[in-house]
Write a protein that holds these residues in place. Structure first.
Motif, PDB file in Angstrom:
ATOM      1  N   LEU A 164       0.822  -1.205   0.000  1.00 44.34           N
ATOM      2  CA  LEU A 164       0.000   0.000   0.000  1.00 44.34           C
ATOM      3  C   LEU A 164       0.859   1.259   0.000  1.00 44.34           C
ATOM      4  O   LEU A 164       0.585   2.216  -0.736  1.00 44.34           O
ATOM      5  CB  LEU A 164      -0.939  -0.015   1.215  1.00 44.34           C
ATOM      6  CG  LEU A 164      -1.871   1.198   1.371  1.00 44.34           C
ATOM      7  CD1 LEU A 164      -2.782   1.313   0.159  1.00 44.34           C
ATOM      8  CD2 LEU A 164      -2.677   1.090   2.662  1.00 44.34           C
ATOM      9  N   ASP A 165       1.904   1.264   0.807  1.00 47.16           N
ATOM     10  CA  ASP A 165       2.760   2.448   0.874  1.00 47.16           C
ATOM     11  C   ASP A 165       3.504   2.667  -0.450  1.00 47.16           C
ATOM     12  O   ASP A 165       3.670   3.808  -0.898  1.00 47.16           O
ATOM     13  CB  ASP A 165       3.755   2.283   2.019  1.00 47.16           C
ATOM     14  CG  ASP A 165       4.578   3.542   2.235  1.00 47.16           C
ATOM     15  OD1 ASP A 165       3.977   4.624   2.414  1.00 47.16           O
ATOM     16  OD2 ASP A 165       5.813   3.444   2.202  1.00 47.16           O
ATOM     17  N   THR A 166       3.950   1.580  -1.089  1.00 51.64           N
ATOM     18  CA  THR A 166       4.621   1.709  -2.393  1.00 51.64           C
ATOM     19  C   THR A 166       3.678   2.258  -3.444  1.00 51.64           C
ATOM     20  O   THR A 166       4.057   3.098  -4.276  1.00 51.64           O
ATOM     21  CB  THR A 166       5.167   0.345  -2.828  1.00 51.64           C
ATOM     22  OG1 THR A 166       6.032  -0.170  -1.815  1.00 51.64           O
ATOM     23  CG2 THR A 166       5.946   0.467  -4.135  1.00 51.64           C
ATOM     24  N   TYR A 167       2.434   1.827  -3.424  1.00 50.03           N
ATOM     25  CA  TYR A 167       1.450   2.318  -4.392  1.00 50.03           C
ATOM     26  C   TYR A 167       1.193   3.814  -4.203  1.00 50.03           C
ATOM     27  O   TYR A 167       1.116   4.577  -5.168  1.00 50.03           O
ATOM     28  CB  TYR A 167       0.151   1.535  -4.253  1.00 50.03           C
ATOM     29  CG  TYR A 167      -0.982   2.077  -5.097  1.00 50.03           C
ATOM     30  CD1 TYR A 167      -1.039   1.844  -6.462  1.00 50.03           C
ATOM     31  CD2 TYR A 167      -1.995   2.844  -4.507  1.00 50.03           C
ATOM     32  CE1 TYR A 167      -2.064   2.348  -7.232  1.00 50.03           C
ATOM     33  CE2 TYR A 167      -3.025   3.357  -5.271  1.00 50.03           C
ATOM     34  CZ  TYR A 167      -3.064   3.109  -6.642  1.00 50.03           C
ATOM     35  OH  TYR A 167      -4.083   3.617  -7.397  1.00 50.03           O
ATOM     36  N   SER A 174       2.962   3.192   8.347  1.00 47.74           N
ATOM     37  CA  SER A 174       3.229   1.828   7.882  1.00 47.74           C
ATOM     38  C   SER A 174       4.481   1.241   8.500  1.00 47.74           C
ATOM     39  O   SER A 174       4.680   0.025   8.457  1.00 47.74           O
ATOM     40  CB  SER A 174       3.370   1.812   6.348  1.00 47.74           C
ATOM     41  OG  SER A 174       2.193   2.290   5.734  1.00 47.74           O
ATOM     42  N   LEU A 175       5.356   2.108   9.087  1.00 50.85           N
ATOM     43  CA  LEU A 175       6.621   1.630   9.632  1.00 50.85           C
ATOM     44  C   LEU A 175       6.546   1.500  11.138  1.00 50.85           C
ATOM     45  O   LEU A 175       5.794   2.197  11.817  1.00 50.85           O
ATOM     46  CB  LEU A 175       7.754   2.583   9.258  1.00 50.85           C
ATOM     47  CG  LEU A 175       8.031   2.741   7.755  1.00 50.85           C
ATOM     48  CD1 LEU A 175       9.103   3.791   7.533  1.00 50.85           C
ATOM     49  CD2 LEU A 175       8.447   1.418   7.150  1.00 50.85           C
ATOM     50  N   VAL A 191      12.137  -8.325   2.780  1.00 50.71           N
ATOM     51  CA  VAL A 191      11.738  -8.290   1.372  1.00 50.71           C
ATOM     52  C   VAL A 191      11.266  -6.898   0.988  1.00 50.71           C
ATOM     53  O   VAL A 191      10.441  -6.737   0.118  1.00 50.71           O
ATOM     54  CB  VAL A 191      10.622  -9.326   1.084  1.00 50.71           C
ATOM     55  CG1 VAL A 191      11.159 -10.725   1.193  1.00 50.71           C
ATOM     56  CG2 VAL A 191       9.439  -9.128   2.028  1.00 50.71           C
ATOM     57  N   SER A 192      11.731  -5.897   1.681  1.00 49.59           N
ATOM     58  CA  SER A 192      11.325  -4.527   1.374  1.00 49.59           C
ATOM     59  C   SER A 192      12.546  -3.631   1.439  1.00 49.59           C
ATOM     60  O   SER A 192      13.637  -4.055   1.805  1.00 49.59           O
ATOM     61  CB  SER A 192      10.264  -4.045   2.375  1.00 49.59           C
ATOM     62  OG  SER A 192      10.806  -4.037   3.683  1.00 49.59           O
ATOM     63  N   GLU A 193      12.369  -2.376   1.085  1.00 47.61           N
ATOM     64  CA  GLU A 193      13.483  -1.447   1.061  1.00 47.61           C
ATOM     65  C   GLU A 193      13.816  -0.897   2.446  1.00 47.61           C
ATOM     66  O   GLU A 193      14.824  -0.230   2.610  1.00 47.61           O
ATOM     67  CB  GLU A 193      13.174  -0.297   0.109  1.00 47.61           C
ATOM     68  CG  GLU A 193      11.957   0.508   0.511  1.00 47.61           C
ATOM     69  CD  GLU A 193      11.631   1.566  -0.516  1.00 47.61           C
ATOM     70  OE1 GLU A 193      11.371   2.696  -0.105  1.00 47.61           O
ATOM     71  OE2 GLU A 193      11.658   1.253  -1.704  1.00 47.61           O
ATOM     72  N   LYS A 194      12.977  -1.140   3.451  1.00 43.97           N
ATOM     73  CA  LYS A 194      13.267  -0.739   4.827  1.00 43.97           C
ATOM     74  C   LYS A 194      13.560  -1.983   5.649  1.00 43.97           C
ATOM     75  O   LYS A 194      12.793  -2.952   5.630  1.00 43.97           O
ATOM     76  CB  LYS A 194      12.069   0.008   5.436  1.00 43.97           C
ATOM     77  CG  LYS A 194      11.728   1.308   4.705  1.00 43.97           C
ATOM     78  CD  LYS A 194      12.832   2.326   4.837  1.00 43.97           C
ATOM     79  CE  LYS A 194      12.451   3.647   4.177  1.00 43.97           C
ATOM     80  NZ  LYS A 194      13.503   4.632   4.288  1.00 43.97           N
ATOM     81  N   ARG A 195      14.679  -1.977   6.371  1.00 42.83           N
ATOM     82  CA  ARG A 195      15.142  -3.189   7.041  1.00 42.83           C
ATOM     83  C   ARG A 195      15.086  -3.041   8.564  1.00 42.83           C
ATOM     84  O   ARG A 195      14.722  -2.002   9.100  1.00 42.83           O
ATOM     85  CB  ARG A 195      16.588  -3.492   6.608  1.00 42.83           C
ATOM     86  CG  ARG A 195      16.743  -3.579   5.110  1.00 42.83           C
ATOM     87  CD  ARG A 195      15.859  -4.657   4.518  1.00 42.83           C
ATOM     88  NE  ARG A 195      15.867  -4.622   3.076  1.00 42.83           N
ATOM     89  CZ  ARG A 195      14.804  -4.800   2.329  1.00 42.83           C
ATOM     90  NH1 ARG A 195      13.636  -4.985   2.893  1.00 42.83           N
ATOM     91  NH2 ARG A 195      14.896  -4.793   1.027  1.00 42.83           N
ATOM     92  N   VAL A 196      15.473  -4.134   9.223  1.00 48.39           N
ATOM     93  CA  VAL A 196      15.527  -4.114  10.686  1.00 48.39           C
ATOM     94  C   VAL A 196      16.627  -3.169  11.129  1.00 48.39           C
ATOM     95  O   VAL A 196      17.444  -2.722  10.344  1.00 48.39           O
ATOM     96  CB  VAL A 196      15.786  -5.526  11.240  1.00 48.39           C
ATOM     97  CG1 VAL A 196      14.663  -6.466  10.848  1.00 48.39           C
ATOM     98  CG2 VAL A 196      17.110  -6.062  10.748  1.00 48.39           C
TER      99      VAL A 196
END
Length: 682
Positions: free
Chosen positions: A241-244, A263-264, A282-287
């Motif tokens: 949703l955030d990517t869209y 979303s984060l 699997v996203s552009e923001k990591r742990v």
């Protein structure tokens, strides 16, 4: 123009009948109608009437166009043919070749004036004068010879790259992220990534222990800053949703920031185990606590897919590389400093050199210092440039520097000297017509060159001067067949002065070189009468090639390839009235002998055409310099056996007619055999 030359140019009617035009139009529209399916009113599209002149083929092969306009339904073969027909375009280069204009195909209405080409935009145009700008007159630009008329060429486009595989639009190809996850999951690590590599506009999630295999990544990791806190998405749905919202221009910037903030998650649960399937990986923001490193790659050989394979192979010891991507993976591994993967790619390339891969392998190996692969590619080209690559569309991918280096090699294999000229004419044709997707026929190449302006040769023109050094590698003195010389004259690639000089050398070689004694003349006269020849067929000349002294640069070559276990192979070499049989014979002891033997006039091995039209020298002996070379190639290893340059007098007797014999015990097919011959001054 003789009848043999006219056979290359079939007459094209000036205008087609209306019925033929309508038939071609219906055939062209048929695949579109078939793929559209049944229309709203459920009526089947109208078909072209079947007539004796224009029949519909109901059963077509996999390479033919789809000709039936009705709906395909469940016909999978028809669907495949219709898709191929739609995607195959009629490019301008092919149209220009088919409709090429030449004096053979067109009538010269005014016999008092020379033939002139039509002045239209789709063809090269001749102009009485040309005005060059100051930029064109710079020092870097090659000057046009003063004897060359002014010619205006169309801009030569850049050759196309390798033909790509067709992927159906409904199929989902594997993305670089999918390929990387396929490899990285084999490590069975339960911990999240702690390193992010920013490369090729992608974020690659890596694990610190595996990066030590790559020297460049290890050094970047040492120089990197301390790990920084990162946020991660709540779930895959939140990420989607955030990517869209980010990509959609409908939403304002404030709304995008609010969506990203909601979303984060900043404080992940401590007891949650984040495996490789967790949405955080699997996203552009990591742990939190990850190290970010950056690597710039500007080489076009380095693709995202190849980088995914190279990074994925860090996670397991058994290196996996697809054969189609090995050159790109080598480039990626070299940038990463992954030595083990570089060696594995080099080994794969050595074992899979062929006409499809030799160009890309040589380019990648030259850039990334794989000297063994570069040497293997050059050795393969020396043997297979003419036998294999000359008949394949991949010939257009060979760089000019590489083809020039190969042609000047003493190890080059060729069937005869005209094969080299024909290879260069095809290569130049593909450079001038880069949109051609299939290898053209010889008549097509002849028709194209014949359609160019005849005011000067191609290599004398401004745009053709850069190709002149290539044709200097052709040993024109070895081209003696009149049909070959006539093709060279029709193509008009080389200046007419060179062709005249070639014919002059042939004439002097046949007429000069000393006369034979009268007794020998009587002997040949008796022999000619017995065999049914006339004395006009025999020459008193000796075939001297006095002006040519460098054997490696001017000797006449002829060769053949042995693909299976030879018991007997024979060919005839005819040069300036002397005829030699080139032999390869397996003996009862198991070894193979290679030698050449002079033939008598009227020998049974000579064909009727050779006996009827070729000349025969009256000299009973002839000093000949020759060299027999036998080469074998096996996965990068090139073995060469040669007699060296030998000087010997060949007579007509049993003891004096045979050359030195080159014997070999074991042959690994294919075997490339080359005979080089030169007649010194007598």
């Amino acid at each position: 123009m003789t009848e043999s030359a006219q056979s290359y140019f079939p007459s094209i009617p000036p205008s087609a009948p209306k019925a033929t035009i309508s038939y071609c139009r219906s055939v062209q529209e048929a695949p579109f109608s078939a793929l559209t399916g049944v229309v709203v009113d459920a009526r089947i599209p109208e078909r072209h009437p079947v007539t004796p002149r224009c029949r519909m083929r109901k059963n077509v092969g996999s390479t033919n166009r789809w000709r039936l306009p009705e709906s395909l339904g469940s016909d999978l073969l028809g669907s495949s043919q219709a898709i191929k027909a739609v995607q195959m375009s009629y490019n301008n280069s092919l149209v220009n070749i088919i409709t090429a204009e030449s004096p053979v195909l067109n009538m010269n209405l005014d016999v008092s004036k020379p033939y002139t080409f039509r002045q239209i935009e789709d063809r090269p145009i001749t102009e009485p004068e040309r005005k060059l700008s100051q930029q064109r007159l710079s020092v870097d630009t090659l000057a046009v010879p003063t004897s060359a008329p002014s010619v205006k060429f169309r801009k030569i486009p850049t050759p196309l790259g390798p033909i790509k595989k067709y992927v159906p639009s409904i199929a989902r190809p594997a993305t670089p992220k999918d390929i990387f996850l396929y490899h990285s999951k084999k490590s069975q690590s339960q911990f999240g990534p702690d390193v992010i590599l920013k490369c090729l506009n992608m974020d690659w999630e890596l694990h610190r222990p595996f990066l030590q295999k790559a020297e460049v990544l290890a050094s970047l990791l040492k120089e990197a800053d301390d790990p920084r806190f990162q946020k991660y998405y709540r779930s895959p749905a939140s990420e989607t949703l955030d990517t869209y919202i980010k990509k959609n221009k409908f939403y304002s910037n404030d709304y995008k920031e609010m969506s990203n903030r909601l979303s984060l998650v900043e404080d992940p649960e401590e007891d949650e185990v984040k495996g490789v399937n967790h949405p955080a990986h699997v996203s552009e923001k990591r742990v939190n606590n990850v190290t970010i490193i950056k690597l710039d790659c500007k080489d076009p050989l380095i693709t995202k897919t190849a980088m995914a394979v190279a990074l994925g192979n860090l996670y397991h010891d058994d290196l996996e590389v697809e054969l189609e991507e090995v050159a790109n993976v080598l480039a990626s591994a070299s940038v990463l400093g992954f030595k083990a993967l570089q060696d594995a790619c080099g080994k794969m390339m050595l074992e899979n050199i062929n006409y499809r891969t030799v160009c890309i392998y040589h380019l990648a190996a030259s850039k990334y210092h794989q000297e063994q692969v570069v040497l293997a590619c050059e050795r393969w080209l020396e043997l297979n440039l003419i036998p294999q690559l000359s008949s394949q569309i991949q010939l257009r991918d060979v760089p000019m520097e590489l083809i020039q280096k190969t042609l000047k090699s003493n190890r080059l294999f060729t069937f005869n000297e005209y094969s080299i000229y024909r290879l260069l004419s095809y290569w130049l044709f593909l450079q001038l017509n880069p949109h051609i997707q299939l290898m053209p026929s010889h008549s097509t190449v002849l028709s194209y060159y014949n359609s160019l302006p005849k005011n000067c040769a191609l290599v004398e023109k401004d745009e053709g001067q850069m190709y002149a050094p290539l044709f200097s590698a052709v040993r024109l003195t070895g081209i003696t067949d009149t049909n070959h010389i006539q093709d060279m004259q029709i193509m008009n690639i080389l200046p007419q002065s060179q062709l005249i000089d070639l014919l002059s050398q042939h004439y002097h070689a046949l007429q000069n070189g000393g006369d034979s004694p009268t007794a020998n003349k009587d002997h040949f006269a008796t022999l000619a009468k017995r065999q049914g020849f006339t004395m006009d067929s025999f020459l008193q000349g000796g075939g001297d090639m006095g002006s040519l002294r460098n054997f490696n640069a001017y000797s006449v070559r002829q060769g053949f390839i042995i693909d299976d276990e030879p018991h007997y192979h024979s060919e005839v070499l005819s040069l300036h009235g002397f005829h030699f049989e080139l032999k390869a014979i397996r003996s009862s002891a198991g070894h193979v002998s290679f030698y050449m033997q002079r033939l008598r006039p009227g020998d049974p091995i000579l064909s009727f055409r050779q006996c009827e039209r070729h000349t025969f020298s009256m000299r009973p002996d002839r000093e000949v310099r020759y060299c027999i070379t036998v080469q074998q190639y096996n996965k990068g290893d090139n073995s060469v056996r040669t007699t060296g340059i030998v000087s010997q007098k060949f007579g007509l007797g049993d003891k004096t007619s045979r050359s030195e014999c080159l014997k070999m015990e074991k042959l690994d097919c294919p075997v490339y055999v080359t005979f080089a011959v030169m007649f010194p001054s007598s």
